[in-house]
Design an enzyme around this catalytic site. Structure first.
Site, PDB file in Angstrom:
ATOM      1  N   LEU A  33       9.419 -15.640 -34.523  1.00  0.00           N
ATOM      2  CA  LEU A  33      11.008 -16.121 -34.608  1.00  0.00           C
ATOM      3  C   LEU A  33      11.641 -15.901 -35.666  1.00  0.00           C
ATOM      4  CD1 LEU A  33      10.533 -19.850 -32.983  1.00  0.00           C
ATOM      5  CD2 LEU A  33      10.963 -17.687 -31.930  1.00  0.00           C
ATOM      6  N   ALA A  80       5.793  -7.416 -31.077  1.00  0.00           N
ATOM      7  CA  ALA A  80       6.274  -7.745 -32.223  1.00  0.00           C
ATOM      8  C   ALA A  80       6.721  -6.555 -33.184  1.00  0.00           C
ATOM      9  CB  ALA A  80       5.564  -8.771 -32.729  1.00  0.00           C
ATOM     10  N   THR A  98       5.466  -5.814 -40.987  1.00  0.00           N
ATOM     11  CA  THR A  98       5.187  -6.477 -39.612  1.00  0.00           C
ATOM     12  C   THR A  98       4.734  -5.040 -38.758  1.00  0.00           C
ATOM     13  OG1 THR A  98       6.596  -8.261 -39.695  1.00  0.00           O
ATOM     14  CG2 THR A  98       6.463  -7.013 -37.528  1.00  0.00           C
ATOM     15  N   THR A 132       7.901   3.591 -29.647  1.00  0.00           N
ATOM     16  CA  THR A 132       9.277   4.349 -29.697  1.00  0.00           C
ATOM     17  C   THR A 132       9.204   5.781 -29.468  1.00  0.00           C
ATOM     18  OG1 THR A 132      11.582   4.583 -30.662  1.00  0.00           O
ATOM     19  CG2 THR A 132       9.711   3.884 -32.022  1.00  0.00           C
ATOM     20  N   ASP A 133      10.135   6.245 -28.732  1.00  0.00           N
ATOM     21  CA  ASP A 133      10.348   7.864 -29.053  1.00  0.00           C
ATOM     22  C   ASP A 133      10.800   8.161 -30.269  1.00  0.00           C
ATOM     23  OD1 ASP A 133      13.071   6.771 -28.667  1.00  0.00           O
ATOM     24  OD2 ASP A 133      13.675   8.313 -27.194  1.00  0.00           O
ATOM     25  N   GLU A 134      11.471   7.260 -30.927  1.00  0.00           N
ATOM     26  CA  GLU A 134      12.060   7.661 -32.484  1.00  0.00           C
ATOM     27  C   GLU A 134      10.932   8.248 -33.370  1.00  0.00           C
ATOM     28  OE1 GLU A 134      14.887   4.946 -33.717  1.00  0.00           O
ATOM     29  OE2 GLU A 134      15.284   4.391 -32.076  1.00  0.00           O
ATOM     30  N   TYR A 158      12.552   2.779 -39.983  1.00  0.00           N
ATOM     31  CA  TYR A 158      12.037   2.202 -38.990  1.00  0.00           C
ATOM     32  C   TYR A 158      10.994   2.929 -38.062  1.00  0.00           C
ATOM     33  CZ  TYR A 158      11.936   0.889 -33.601  1.00  0.00           C
ATOM     34  OH  TYR A 158      11.660   0.865 -32.603  1.00  0.00           O
ATOM     35  N   LYS A 162       6.992   2.774 -37.185  1.00  0.00           N
ATOM     36  CA  LYS A 162       6.332   2.647 -35.910  1.00  0.00           C
ATOM     37  C   LYS A 162       5.134   3.788 -35.731  1.00  0.00           C
ATOM     38  CE  LYS A 162       7.160   0.351 -32.841  1.00  0.00           C
ATOM     39  NZ  LYS A 162       6.731  -0.900 -32.278  1.00  0.00           N
ATOM     40  N   LYS A 197      22.476  -4.075 -31.723  1.00  0.00           N
ATOM     41  CA  LYS A 197      22.310  -2.518 -31.225  1.00  0.00           C
ATOM     42  C   LYS A 197      23.422  -2.243 -30.556  1.00  0.00           C
ATOM     43  CE  LYS A 197      17.802  -2.888 -32.458  1.00  0.00           C
ATOM     44  NZ  LYS A 197      16.979  -3.808 -31.787  1.00  0.00           N
TER      45      LYS A 197
HETATM   46  P1  NAD Z   1      13.546  -7.458 -30.958  1.00  0.00           P
HETATM   47  O1  NAD Z   1      13.642  -7.402 -32.532  1.00  0.00           O
HETATM   48  O2  NAD Z   1      14.458  -7.925 -29.879  1.00  0.00           O
HETATM   49  O3  NAD Z   1      12.329  -8.609 -31.022  1.00  0.00           O
HETATM   50  C1  NAD Z   1      11.218  -8.560 -31.740  1.00  0.00           C
HETATM   51  C2  NAD Z   1      10.330  -9.872 -31.666  1.00  0.00           C
HETATM   52  O4  NAD Z   1       9.322  -9.774 -32.646  1.00  0.00           O
HETATM   53  C3  NAD Z   1      11.214 -11.150 -31.882  1.00  0.00           C
HETATM   54  O5  NAD Z   1      11.111 -12.147 -31.266  1.00  0.00           O
HETATM   55  C4  NAD Z   1      10.718 -11.424 -33.390  1.00  0.00           C
HETATM   56  O6  NAD Z   1      10.841 -12.710 -33.664  1.00  0.00           O
HETATM   57  C5  NAD Z   1       9.141 -10.841 -33.247  1.00  0.00           C
HETATM   58  N1  NAD Z   1       8.507 -10.692 -34.482  1.00  0.00           N
HETATM   59  C6  NAD Z   1       9.029 -10.075 -35.579  1.00  0.00           C
HETATM   60  N2  NAD Z   1       8.373  -9.858 -36.495  1.00  0.00           N
HETATM   61  C7  NAD Z   1       7.006 -10.629 -36.251  1.00  0.00           C
HETATM   62  C8  NAD Z   1       6.090 -11.008 -36.869  1.00  0.00           C
HETATM   63  N3  NAD Z   1       5.586 -10.689 -38.026  1.00  0.00           N
HETATM   64  N4  NAD Z   1       5.110 -11.776 -35.948  1.00  0.00           N
HETATM   65  C9  NAD Z   1       5.396 -12.161 -34.890  1.00  0.00           C
HETATM   66  N5  NAD Z   1       6.497 -11.906 -34.418  1.00  0.00           N
HETATM   67  C10 NAD Z   1       7.315 -11.171 -35.036  1.00  0.00           C
HETATM   68  O7  NAD Z   1      12.863  -6.096 -30.381  1.00  0.00           O
HETATM   69  P2  NAD Z   1      12.880  -5.584 -29.061  1.00  0.00           P
HETATM   70  O8  NAD Z   1      13.850  -4.657 -29.012  1.00  0.00           O
HETATM   71  O9  NAD Z   1      12.330  -6.355 -27.912  1.00  0.00           O
HETATM   72  O10 NAD Z   1      11.655  -4.425 -29.216  1.00  0.00           O
HETATM   73  C11 NAD Z   1      10.197  -5.018 -28.775  1.00  0.00           C
HETATM   74  C12 NAD Z   1       9.183  -3.807 -29.158  1.00  0.00           C
HETATM   75  O11 NAD Z   1       9.722  -2.596 -28.365  1.00  0.00           O
HETATM   76  C13 NAD Z   1       9.073  -3.174 -30.771  1.00  0.00           C
HETATM   77  O12 NAD Z   1       7.898  -2.942 -31.018  1.00  0.00           O
HETATM   78  C14 NAD Z   1      10.161  -1.941 -30.559  1.00  0.00           C
HETATM   79  O13 NAD Z   1       9.725  -1.034 -31.574  1.00  0.00           O
HETATM   80  C15 NAD Z   1       9.830  -1.278 -29.462  1.00  0.00           C
HETATM   81  N6  NAD Z   1      10.801  -0.583 -28.716  1.00  0.00           N
HETATM   82  C16 NAD Z   1      12.089  -1.060 -28.564  1.00  0.00           C
HETATM   83  C17 NAD Z   1      13.230  -0.262 -28.002  1.00  0.00           C
HETATM   84  C18 NAD Z   1      14.567  -0.926 -27.678  1.00  0.00           C
HETATM   85  O14 NAD Z   1      15.290  -0.179 -27.323  1.00  0.00           O
HETATM   86  N7  NAD Z   1      14.684  -2.043 -28.167  1.00  0.00           N
HETATM   87  C19 NAD Z   1      12.826   1.045 -27.383  1.00  0.00           C
HETATM   88  C20 NAD Z   1      11.580   1.387 -27.559  1.00  0.00           C
HETATM   89  C21 NAD Z   1      10.537   0.717 -28.055  1.00  0.00           C
HETATM   90  P1  TYD Z   2      21.081   1.516 -31.894  1.00  0.00           P
HETATM   91  O1  TYD Z   2      21.310   0.875 -30.769  1.00  0.00           O
HETATM   92  O2  TYD Z   2      20.966   0.916 -33.347  1.00  0.00           O
HETATM   93  O3  TYD Z   2      19.453   2.369 -31.550  1.00  0.00           O
HETATM   94  P2  TYD Z   2      18.677   3.346 -32.549  1.00  0.00           P
HETATM   95  O4  TYD Z   2      19.368   3.690 -33.594  1.00  0.00           O
HETATM   96  O5  TYD Z   2      17.584   2.917 -32.454  1.00  0.00           O
HETATM   97  O6  TYD Z   2      19.003   4.715 -31.406  1.00  0.00           O
HETATM   98  O7  TYD Z   2      21.878   2.728 -32.000  1.00  0.00           O
HETATM   99  C1  TYD Z   2      22.455   3.526 -30.764  1.00  0.00           C
HETATM  100  C2  TYD Z   2      22.917   4.832 -31.280  1.00  0.00           C
HETATM  101  O8  TYD Z   2      24.386   4.169 -31.411  1.00  0.00           O
HETATM  102  C3  TYD Z   2      22.788   5.326 -32.597  1.00  0.00           C
HETATM  103  O9  TYD Z   2      23.194   6.833 -32.359  1.00  0.00           O
HETATM  104  C4  TYD Z   2      23.663   4.646 -33.524  1.00  0.00           C
HETATM  105  C5  TYD Z   2      24.787   4.464 -32.826  1.00  0.00           C
HETATM  106  N1  TYD Z   2      25.637   3.272 -33.371  1.00  0.00           N
HETATM  107  C6  TYD Z   2      26.820   3.177 -33.622  1.00  0.00           C
HETATM  108  O10 TYD Z   2      27.628   4.313 -33.420  1.00  0.00           O
HETATM  109  N2  TYD Z   2      27.524   2.037 -33.940  1.00  0.00           N
HETATM  110  C7  TYD Z   2      26.769   1.067 -34.193  1.00  0.00           C
HETATM  111  O11 TYD Z   2      27.463  -0.041 -34.543  1.00  0.00           O
HETATM  112  C8  TYD Z   2      25.601   0.837 -33.735  1.00  0.00           C
HETATM  113  C9  TYD Z   2      24.746  -0.464 -33.996  1.00  0.00           C
HETATM  114  C10 TYD Z   2      24.928   2.173 -33.280  1.00  0.00           C
END
Ligand code: NAD
Ligand code: TYD
Length: 357
Positions: A33, A80, A98, A132-134, A158, A162, A197
């Site tokens: 959390l 997480a 983490t 992630t693809d990043e 980040y 990963k 995001k």
């Molecule tokens: P998020 O930031 O919304 O959620 C992360 C969750 O992990 C939260 O509930 C947080 O409380 C929990 N957490 C953080 N540190 C922790 C710890 N030390 N122990 C236990 N719980 C912990 O993330 P998300 O967007 O739901 O992403 C989930 C996973 O998917 C991540 O591993 C991320 O790298 C991966 N991912 C995300 C995206 C995206 O677009 N959001 C895309 C590809 C992969």
């Molecule tokens: P984001 O949602 O942070 O995902 P990621 O960086 O993991 O791809 O950002 C998506 C794209 O949007 C990225 O190219 C950065 C851009 N961005 C902005 O232009 N303005 C913003 O305020 C944010 C948060 C992201």
């Protein structure tokens, strides 16, 4: 029983809600959390006896070992993480702790647990690492999309964290035989995404008539996937993926950031016009670019399509319309997650980024 980590976040909560709709198999959710974890995301499960919540850190070896011994899960689905690139630039240590150390603690505990299982349970056990693809770095405009064998070239703290976690997962399979699965997915969007995001931040700001901060020229390209499609892919990988393999997951929807923001503006002009009829695009403000900003991500999803029969089902335009409607209908959720610490983040991140031409 499966153990999910980070189930109170954006993707983890979508995964849990769908999991318990589709199957009776119980889950335990280990979540620290942090600012990104919201138990309210899982309010629908509050009285569901199949759902067990444990408040704790994946980096706490004693706790993780105890949970595995108590619940004896047949699989771990590991979400997480610290997940926001901009936060990794201003505060990378939590990402190392983490994403790298936490994942290693989890792998080590999973290995000890796996070794206690009888042969049948041992063969069926899976450790699914959600990545992630990043990790693959940035593509030029006409480069081919990322395949699973693309070299790792992470550019942000980040993606570096990963990438390190992916390598540990690979090493635990290679060295110890732990039945791991890794997925590398493109940018997700959908309900309950924290408004730091791009997509939820733009919707949130637009609804308040605040500036829409586009980094640099806004021509960076991301591939967008609806979170429910991502969860369907994860279920397919968990069920049918080959241990030791990784699978790229994408939305077949490459869009420039500025085009995404324009689409949000156009939808909101129709759904929630600004007072005085001002167009939402007039709120777009180009601000200083993100340092080291990756130009383009794109996914070649032919492996998961061919081997596991998965493909995205939700088109970007439909998914975006549903997502915008969700945010309009769930302002109470937005209000609850954008409290004090959120405002501190926005102030710190955006006040220094003066508007550029
Ligand atoms: P998020 O930031 O919304 O959620 C992360 C969750 O992990 C939260 O509930 C947080 O409380 C929990 N957490 C953080 N540190 C922790 C710890 N030390 N122990 C236990 N719980 C912990 O993330 P998300 O967007 O739901 O992403 C989930 C996973 O998917 C991540 O591993 C991320 O790298 C991966 N991912 C995300 C995206 C995206 O677009 N959001 C895309 C590809 C992969
Ligand atoms: P984001 O949602 O942070 O995902 P990621 O960086 O993991 O791809 O950002 C998506 C794209 O949007 C990225 O190219 C950065 C851009 N961005 C902005 O232009 N303005 C913003 O305020 C944010 C948060 C992201």
């Amino acid at each position: 029983m499966i153990l999910v980590t980070g189930g109170c976040g954006f993707i983890g909560s979508a995964f849990l809600l769908e999991w318990l709709q589709g199957a009776d198999e119980p889950v335990v959710n280990l979540d620290l959390l942090t600012y990104a974890g919201h138990p309210g995301n899982l309010a629908a499960l509050a009285h569901d006896t199949r759902y067990n919540f444990v408040h704790g850190d994946i980096g706490d070896a004693e706790l993780v070992g105890r949970l595995l011994a108590q619940y004896k899960p047949r699989a771990i689905v590991h979400f997480a993480a610290e997940s926001h690139v901009d936060r990794s630039i201003s505060g990378p240590m939590a990402f190392a702790q983490t994403n790298v150390v936490g994942t290693l603690v989890l792998l080590d505990a999973a290995l000890a647990h796996w070794r206690t299982l009888d042969p049948q349970a041992s063969a069926a056990f899976r450790f699914l690492h959600v990545s992630t693809d990043e990790v693959f770095g940035s593509l030029g405009p006409s480069d081919p999309a990322f395949t699973e064998s693309h070299r790792y070239e992470p550019n942000s703290p980040y993606s570096a964290s990963k990438a390190a976690s992916d390598h540990f997962v690979r090493a635990y399979h290679h060295t110890h035989g732990l039945p791991t699965l890794t997925t590398n997915c493109s940018n997700n969007y959908g309900p309950r995404q924290f408004p730091e995001k791009l997509i939820p931040l733009m919707i949130h700001n637009a609804l308040q008539g605040k500036p829409l901060p586009v980094y640099g020229d806004g021509q960076q390209i991301r591939d967008w996937l609806h979170v429910n499609d991502h969860c369907a892919a994860l279920r397919a990988v968990l069920q049918r993926g080959q241990p030791g393999e990784s699978y790229n997951i994408g939305g077949r929807s490459e869009r420039a950031n500025l085009a995404v923001v324009h689409a949000i503006c156009t939808s909101l002009d129709a759904l929630r016009p600004l007072p005085g009829g001002q167009a939402h695009v007039s709120l777009i403000t180009h601000v200083k670019d993100r340092p080291g900003h990756d130009k383009r991500y794109a996914i070649d999803d032919s492996k998961i399509a061919r081997e596991l029969g998965w493909q995205p089902a939700i088109g970007f335009e439909d998914g975006m319309r549903q997502t915008i409607e969700w945010y309009l209908a769930n302002q109470a959720w937005v209000d609850s997650v954008t409290s004090g610490t959120y405002r501190n983040w926005v102030a710190q991140q955006y006040q220094g980024l003066a508007a550029s031409a």
